[in-house]
Design a protein around this motif. Structure first.
Motif, PDB file in Angstrom:
ATOM      1  N   ARG A  27       0.823  -1.211   0.000  1.00 45.87           N
ATOM      2  CA  ARG A  27       0.000   0.000   0.000  1.00 45.87           C
ATOM      3  C   ARG A  27       0.852   1.254   0.000  1.00 45.87           C
ATOM      4  O   ARG A  27       1.901   1.299   0.630  1.00 45.87           O
ATOM      5  CB  ARG A  27      -0.909   0.012   1.231  1.00 45.87           C
ATOM      6  CG  ARG A  27      -2.006   1.051   1.126  1.00 45.87           C
ATOM      7  CD  ARG A  27      -2.900   1.037   2.346  1.00 45.87           C
ATOM      8  NE  ARG A  27      -2.386   1.881   3.416  1.00 45.87           N
ATOM      9  CZ  ARG A  27      -3.108   2.282   4.453  1.00 45.87           C
ATOM     10  NH1 ARG A  27      -4.367   1.888   4.569  1.00 45.87           N
ATOM     11  NH2 ARG A  27      -2.589   3.045   5.387  1.00 45.87           N
ATOM     12  N   THR A  28       0.354   2.260  -0.727  1.00 46.96           N
ATOM     13  CA  THR A  28       0.965   3.579  -0.687  1.00 46.96           C
ATOM     14  C   THR A  28      -0.122   4.604  -0.382  1.00 46.96           C
ATOM     15  O   THR A  28      -1.279   4.412  -0.736  1.00 46.96           O
ATOM     16  CB  THR A  28       1.648   3.941  -2.015  1.00 46.96           C
ATOM     17  OG1 THR A  28       0.650   4.008  -3.038  1.00 46.96           O
ATOM     18  CG2 THR A  28       2.690   2.907  -2.402  1.00 46.96           C
ATOM     19  N   PHE A  29       0.254   5.681   0.288  1.00 49.35           N
ATOM     20  CA  PHE A  29      -0.715   6.690   0.681  1.00 49.35           C
ATOM     21  C   PHE A  29      -1.072   7.602  -0.473  1.00 49.35           C
ATOM     22  O   PHE A  29      -2.224   7.924  -0.672  1.00 49.35           O
ATOM     23  CB  PHE A  29      -0.185   7.489   1.864  1.00 49.35           C
ATOM     24  CG  PHE A  29      -0.059   6.663   3.116  1.00 49.35           C
ATOM     25  CD1 PHE A  29       1.166   6.166   3.517  1.00 49.35           C
ATOM     26  CD2 PHE A  29      -1.174   6.374   3.882  1.00 49.35           C
ATOM     27  CE1 PHE A  29       1.278   5.394   4.662  1.00 49.35           C
ATOM     28  CE2 PHE A  29      -1.072   5.607   5.031  1.00 49.35           C
ATOM     29  CZ  PHE A  29       0.155   5.113   5.422  1.00 49.35           C
ATOM     30  N   ALA A  30      -0.089   8.045  -1.195  1.00 51.06           N
ATOM     31  CA  ALA A  30      -0.325   8.840  -2.396  1.00 51.06           C
ATOM     32  C   ALA A  30       0.142   8.035  -3.589  1.00 51.06           C
ATOM     33  O   ALA A  30       1.147   7.315  -3.519  1.00 51.06           O
ATOM     34  CB  ALA A  30       0.424  10.164  -2.332  1.00 51.06           C
ATOM     35  N   MET A  31      -0.579   8.140  -4.676  1.00 51.22           N
ATOM     36  CA  MET A  31      -0.280   7.387  -5.899  1.00 51.22           C
ATOM     37  C   MET A  31      -0.149   8.415  -7.005  1.00 51.22           C
ATOM     38  O   MET A  31      -1.125   9.092  -7.327  1.00 51.22           O
ATOM     39  CB  MET A  31      -1.406   6.419  -6.192  1.00 51.22           C
ATOM     40  CG  MET A  31      -1.741   5.512  -5.017  1.00 51.22           C
ATOM     41  SD  MET A  31      -3.356   4.726  -5.246  1.00 51.22           S
ATOM     42  CE  MET A  31      -3.407   3.660  -3.819  1.00 51.22           C
ATOM     43  N   GLY A  32       1.038   8.523  -7.539  1.00 54.74           N
ATOM     44  CA  GLY A  32       1.285   9.591  -8.494  1.00 54.74           C
ATOM     45  C   GLY A  32       1.776   9.120  -9.837  1.00 54.74           C
ATOM     46  O   GLY A  32       2.196   7.967 -10.016  1.00 54.74           O
ATOM     47  N   TRP A  33       1.689  10.044 -10.786  1.00 58.01           N
ATOM     48  CA  TRP A  33       2.262   9.858 -12.127  1.00 58.01           C
ATOM     49  C   TRP A  33       3.092  11.096 -12.461  1.00 58.01           C
ATOM     50  O   TRP A  33       2.647  12.224 -12.259  1.00 58.01           O
ATOM     51  CB  TRP A  33       1.174   9.690 -13.178  1.00 58.01           C
ATOM     52  CG  TRP A  33       0.451   8.389 -13.118  1.00 58.01           C
ATOM     53  CD1 TRP A  33      -0.764   8.136 -12.546  1.00 58.01           C
ATOM     54  CD2 TRP A  33       0.913   7.135 -13.652  1.00 58.01           C
ATOM     55  NE1 TRP A  33      -1.092   6.810 -12.677  1.00 58.01           N
ATOM     56  CE2 TRP A  33      -0.078   6.164 -13.365  1.00 58.01           C
ATOM     57  CE3 TRP A  33       2.053   6.728 -14.341  1.00 58.01           C
ATOM     58  CZ2 TRP A  33       0.031   4.834 -13.732  1.00 58.01           C
ATOM     59  CZ3 TRP A  33       2.157   5.408 -14.716  1.00 58.01           C
ATOM     60  CH2 TRP A  33       1.165   4.468 -14.418  1.00 58.01           C
ATOM     61  N   PHE A  34       4.276  10.848 -12.972  1.00 60.04           N
ATOM     62  CA  PHE A  34       5.163  11.891 -13.456  1.00 60.04           C
ATOM     63  C   PHE A  34       5.605  11.509 -14.862  1.00 60.04           C
ATOM     64  O   PHE A  34       5.454  10.362 -15.288  1.00 60.04           O
ATOM     65  CB  PHE A  34       6.392  12.029 -12.540  1.00 60.04           C
ATOM     66  CG  PHE A  34       6.088  12.607 -11.189  1.00 60.04           C
ATOM     67  CD1 PHE A  34       5.463  11.835 -10.217  1.00 60.04           C
ATOM     68  CD2 PHE A  34       6.422  13.916 -10.881  1.00 60.04           C
ATOM     69  CE1 PHE A  34       5.174  12.367  -8.958  1.00 60.04           C
ATOM     70  CE2 PHE A  34       6.139  14.456  -9.641  1.00 60.04           C
ATOM     71  CZ  PHE A  34       5.513  13.672  -8.683  1.00 60.04           C
ATOM     72  N   ARG A  35       6.166  12.470 -15.578  1.00 61.35           N
ATOM     73  CA  ARG A  35       6.688  12.175 -16.904  1.00 61.35           C
ATOM     74  C   ARG A  35       7.943  12.984 -17.149  1.00 61.35           C
ATOM     75  O   ARG A  35       8.155  14.038 -16.539  1.00 61.35           O
ATOM     76  CB  ARG A  35       5.642  12.441 -17.981  1.00 61.35           C
ATOM     77  CG  ARG A  35       5.237  13.902 -18.145  1.00 61.35           C
ATOM     78  CD  ARG A  35       4.079  14.012 -19.121  1.00 61.35           C
ATOM     79  NE  ARG A  35       3.678  15.404 -19.350  1.00 61.35           N
ATOM     80  CZ  ARG A  35       2.632  15.775 -20.061  1.00 61.35           C
ATOM     81  NH1 ARG A  35       1.842  14.856 -20.628  1.00 61.35           N
ATOM     82  NH2 ARG A  35       2.350  17.052 -20.214  1.00 61.35           N
ATOM     83  N   GLN A  36       8.743  12.475 -18.072  1.00 64.41           N
ATOM     84  CA  GLN A  36      10.016  13.126 -18.371  1.00 64.41           C
ATOM     85  C   GLN A  36      10.369  12.935 -19.835  1.00 64.41           C
ATOM     86  O   GLN A  36      10.219  11.838 -20.375  1.00 64.41           O
ATOM     87  CB  GLN A  36      11.123  12.556 -17.492  1.00 64.41           C
ATOM     88  CG  GLN A  36      12.442  13.294 -17.596  1.00 64.41           C
ATOM     89  CD  GLN A  36      13.443  12.806 -16.561  1.00 64.41           C
ATOM     90  OE1 GLN A  36      13.379  11.679 -16.099  1.00 64.41           O
ATOM     91  NE2 GLN A  36      14.370  13.680 -16.190  1.00 64.41           N
ATOM     92  N   VAL A  37      10.822  14.028 -20.447  1.00 63.34           N
ATOM     93  CA  VAL A  37      11.349  13.974 -21.798  1.00 63.34           C
ATOM     94  C   VAL A  37      12.843  14.231 -21.711  1.00 63.34           C
ATOM     95  O   VAL A  37      13.324  14.885 -20.784  1.00 63.34           O
ATOM     96  CB  VAL A  37      10.665  14.995 -22.729  1.00 63.34           C
ATOM     97  CG1 VAL A  37       9.191  14.686 -22.841  1.00 63.34           C
ATOM     98  CG2 VAL A  37      10.880  16.418 -22.230  1.00 63.34           C
ATOM     99  N   PRO A  38      13.604  13.731 -22.680  1.00 65.00           N
ATOM    100  CA  PRO A  38      15.065  13.910 -22.635  1.00 65.00           C
ATOM    101  C   PRO A  38      15.447  15.378 -22.546  1.00 65.00           C
ATOM    102  O   PRO A  38      14.892  16.227 -23.254  1.00 65.00           O
ATOM    103  CB  PRO A  38      15.525  13.282 -23.946  1.00 65.00           C
ATOM    104  CG  PRO A  38      14.482  12.272 -24.265  1.00 65.00           C
ATOM    105  CD  PRO A  38      13.194  12.883 -23.803  1.00 65.00           C
TER     106      PRO A  38
END
Length: 123
Positions: A27-38
């Motif tokens: 379990r995790t308390f916060a569930m996030g998405w991030f992204r990255q371009v070169p």
């Protein structure tokens, strides 16, 4: 920390939809998405709290992306609609197991990261 595994990336055309999944080993308390371009810093995309009471979105994806979670499976999703070429990036899911006093927008909140999945949107 927990182990995270993303899936669902791929190559699509502008206007198409894609759903990313992130499966956590606990379990995790916060569930996030991030992204990255070169050549650029990793940027926040979206996050949801374990309770589902709060959802957060970057302005650039608001109205097009939807985050959801399945708590029993320790899994969360990012439904991406109306994709644009500028959405092309490696997408990372992130989770926190310590519930720090840091907003889910910030990378520092999270102590667990997935390996990343490539999303490419062609014009």
């Amino acid at each position: 920390q927990v182990q995270l595994a993303e899936s669902g990336g791929g190559l699509v055309q502008a206007g198409d939809s894609l759903t990313l999944s992130c499966a956590a080993s606990g379990r995790t308390f916060a569930m996030g998405w991030f992204r990255q371009v070169p050549g650029k810093s990793r940027e926040f995309v979206s996050a949801v709290m374990w309770t589902g009471s709060s959802q957060y979105y970057a302005d650039s994806v608001k109205g097009r992306f939807t985050i959801s979670r399945h708590t029993a499976k320790n899994t969360w999703y990012l439904q991406m609609n109306l994709l644009k070429p500028e959405d092309t990036a490696v997408y990372y899911c992130a989770g926190d197991t310590r519930y720090p006093d840091t907003h889910p927008y910030f990378e520092e909140r999270y102590d667990s990261w997935g390996q990343g999945t490539q999303v490419t949107v062609s014009s």
